[in-house]
Scaffold this motif. Sequence first.
Motif, short mmCIF file in Angstrom:
data_model
loop_
_atom_site.label_atom_id
_atom_site.label_comp_id
_atom_site.label_asym_id
_atom_site.label_seq_id
_atom_site.Cartn_x
_atom_site.Cartn_y
_atom_site.Cartn_z
N LEU A 8 63.75 29.67 1.09
CA LEU A 8 64.78 30.49 1.73
C LEU A 8 64.41 31.98 1.67
O LEU A 8 65.14 32.80 1.13
N GLY A 9 63.24 32.29 2.23
CA GLY A 9 62.80 33.68 2.30
C GLY A 9 63.41 34.37 3.52
O GLY A 9 64.41 33.92 4.08
N ALA A 10 62.75 35.44 3.96
CA ALA A 10 63.26 36.22 5.09
C ALA A 10 63.47 35.34 6.33
O ALA A 10 64.44 35.52 7.07
N MET A 11 62.59 34.38 6.54
CA MET A 11 62.68 33.50 7.71
C MET A 11 63.50 32.24 7.42
O MET A 11 64.34 31.82 8.22
N ASN A 29 65.18 26.44 -3.37
CA ASN A 29 64.38 27.65 -3.38
C ASN A 29 63.88 27.91 -4.80
O ASN A 29 64.58 27.63 -5.77
N ARG A 30 62.64 28.44 -4.88
CA ARG A 30 62.06 28.69 -6.21
C ARG A 30 62.99 29.56 -7.04
O ARG A 30 63.28 29.24 -8.20
N THR A 31 63.48 30.64 -6.47
CA THR A 31 64.49 31.45 -7.14
C THR A 31 65.85 30.84 -6.79
O THR A 31 66.33 30.97 -5.66
N LYS A 34 69.06 32.29 -4.75
CA LYS A 34 69.10 32.37 -3.28
C LYS A 34 69.68 31.09 -2.69
O LYS A 34 70.44 31.12 -1.72
N MET A 62 59.23 26.34 4.54
CA MET A 62 58.98 27.67 5.11
C MET A 62 58.53 28.56 3.95
O MET A 62 59.33 29.25 3.31
N LEU A 63 57.23 28.51 3.66
CA LEU A 63 56.66 29.16 2.48
C LEU A 63 55.56 30.13 2.89
O LEU A 63 55.15 30.14 4.05
N PRO A 64 55.07 30.95 1.97
CA PRO A 64 54.10 31.98 2.38
C PRO A 64 52.82 31.41 2.98
O PRO A 64 52.38 31.86 4.04
N SER A 91 53.33 29.69 8.36
CA SER A 91 52.10 30.02 9.10
C SER A 91 50.94 29.63 8.19
O SER A 91 50.49 30.42 7.36
N PHE A 228 57.77 42.54 8.44
CA PHE A 228 56.88 41.39 8.24
C PHE A 228 55.81 41.87 7.26
O PHE A 228 55.15 42.90 7.50
N LYS A 229 55.65 41.15 6.16
CA LYS A 229 54.74 41.63 5.12
C LYS A 229 53.30 41.67 5.61
O LYS A 229 52.80 40.69 6.19
N HIS A 232 51.30 38.76 4.61
CA HIS A 232 51.35 37.57 5.47
C HIS A 232 50.44 37.74 6.69
O HIS A 232 49.75 36.82 7.09
N LYS A 235 46.88 37.41 5.73
CA LYS A 235 46.59 35.98 5.49
C LYS A 235 46.31 35.27 6.81
O LYS A 235 45.35 34.51 6.95
#
Length: 290
Positions: A8-11, A29-31, A34, A62-64, A91, A228-229, A232, A235
């Motif tokens: 559950l990140g930004a996206m 979610n890892r944290t 959230k 939906m992960l990095p 991605s 957008f980081k 990312h 990567k």
Amino acid sequence: MKIAFIGLGAMGYPMARHLSKEHDVTVWNRTREKAERHAREHGTKLANDLAECANAEVIVTMLPTSKEVDEIVDPLLPHLKTGTLWIDATSGDPNVSRETEKRLAEKGVAFVDAPVTGAVVGAENATLTIMMGGRAEDVERAKEVLRLNGKTLIHVGDVGAGHAIKVLTNSIMGATVWITSECLLLAKRLGIDIKTALEVTNAGSGRSNASENLLPMRLRDHKWPLVFKLAHHDKDIRIANALSHQQHASTPMLALTQQLFTASLNELGEGADYIEVAKIVAKMNGTSWD
Ligand code: NDP
């Protein structure tokens, strides 16, 4: 449909919200905070542990990067049920995806890579473009879910094809941001006002998403939001460059773009936005955009 949404990140946060409008969505979610907030705000179910996600008919990640996806596949694998569909919206790396597909197939689980483009605003408004790799019947199932997240859903090819085209299209964007920044900086050095330089660029053949939407806010208005980081984006371009090596392809512009983005990331740090590479263009010339 029972859907488990992981990441559950930004996206992922807004994407899971849209899915919950029509489906029975469990979030992990890892944290954990959230996921708790998501359940509270959007009526989704909070997974007690990761293994609970295996009860779903569809799992969305939906992960990095593909590395984090792998780290989720490992503990979930023993719990997965035949007939489950795994949609990876990360991605990711097509090579890793094809290995993931094989591992999941042993458990009778289908895999579709479905990375997205359209930024956080696209995730918020459910207007993402989604590019999918997988078998036709699996992609049709994935579309039934992802139509709640995007307007344009394209089946690109076999597993990994979605991830491949995603990193290639982001590489096009990266190179365009860089060259546009260089030329606008040069215009500035030649005494041309940045507003005028942008106006001419956008009225002519140099026009792009970078010149129309991404750069004016930063270079002209001096606003540098984190959208957008850069980590990312770097990567994605590194994956594209690795694919080029694998294909024995000659892609010098891609190689240079990757070098420039990795150098920018090393200079600017993990917290930087991707358009901050324009700051490095200025720094390489002993100046700034102020
Ligand atoms: P974020 O960094 O905002 O979120 C990453 C998510 O992954 C968080 O939920 C995070 O959990 C989780 N995570 C990170 N590491 C691990 C791990 N080791 N194990 C489990 N979970 C982990 O990323 P975005 O949402 O911005 O991006 C996700 C993907 O989407 C990336 O591949 C990116 O390239 C792509 N993308 C992003 C766009 C954007 O504009 N942001 C646009 C299009 C694609 P925690 O909350 O604990 O940190």
